[in-house]
Design an enzyme around this catalytic site. Sequence first.
Site: not given
Ligand code: UT7
Length: 329
Positions: A112, A256, A286
Amino acid sequence: MQGIKISGIASYIPETVIENDDYTSFIETNNEWITTRTGINTRHCALNMPTWKMGSLAAEKAIEESGISKEEIDLIICTTVTPDTLIPSTACYIQNELQMFGCMAFDINCACSGFVYAVDMAHKYISAGAARNVLIVSSEQLTKVTDYTDRASCILFGDGAASAVISPADRPFSSFLGADGRGAGFLRATSVKPVPNPFFALKGAEPDYDPADNGKLYQDGKEVYKFAVAMMPQAVKNVLEKAGLSVNEVTRIIPHQANVRIIQTAASNLGVDMDKFYLNIQKYGNTSSASIPIALTEAIETGAVKRGDRIVLVGFGAGLTYGAVCLEY
Ligand code: UT7
């Protein structure tokens, strides 16, 4: 040292729109989670158009807008993590499509941060007298590598392309680039599958790769998030220090477009309003290295960036790579 300007810039966005609700047919998710956690409403999908074709369409428009003839462009740098082929480079397909035979052409993979790295390379080629004008083409089809069984990452990515002609100019330019390979495992895709190699059997060895690794993108979202919220504001601070400017002397920051929360954190860390950052993540998600030039094209089209404005472009991504450039549009 010779400065640079962006003499032409344009994007190509594939027609097919993917709504947040489209995901609910194959993973457990909902519009509310996606919009509040990422800021994304829609993204686009190229379906049957190759990466090189999307890039060529953006490049034709950028060259036309620049008013520079193809004969005056000595280098094509394509930034992509989603090429159509491993060999040859996407830049060579684009060169063929644009009929710019003879000029240098190569790809770079800085994920990116690709566009930011490419602008810096263009500046170095131009200021060294090795190229009169440089064509950058950032073209990405993340939908080719996205793991649609991983709900935390598959909702993030989309396809798109943008291209810019970089030309010499009497204008200041500063850059700050870097990488931290300790984070290489946090965001990766093994899209090159080893061929069946007869020498394993002949020499009595077992392949040590996992045949179940089918090339899909893996992301440790939390680790990348931590890196991004620290590095994005740091890269902006470092490039401004090199430029001898305060953040208030910059009209717009084009970040980005990975997650709106990352950009909000960066804004608060830098002590500036969100208005200073140009955002279009809600429409395109993204698109890796294409995201900054797609956003810049739109910022120019909507009047958010005007000729003569000082701007900072800042990226971070797989590698882990990071970088920022400061220039006058
Ligand atoms: O250019 C590449 C660079 N990449 C990035 O910049 C990505 C950086 N990371 C992020 O933007 C975030 O970490 C994500 C958007 C990928 C994920 O967000 P998060 O706030 O870190 O969520 P998480 O993975 O910690 O998940 C929180 C909760 C979990 O449930 P529990 O365990 O708390 O019950 C996940 O299972 O959200 C759940 N979850 C979802 N729920 C509904 C994860 N994905 C989804 C989804 N829909 N799509």
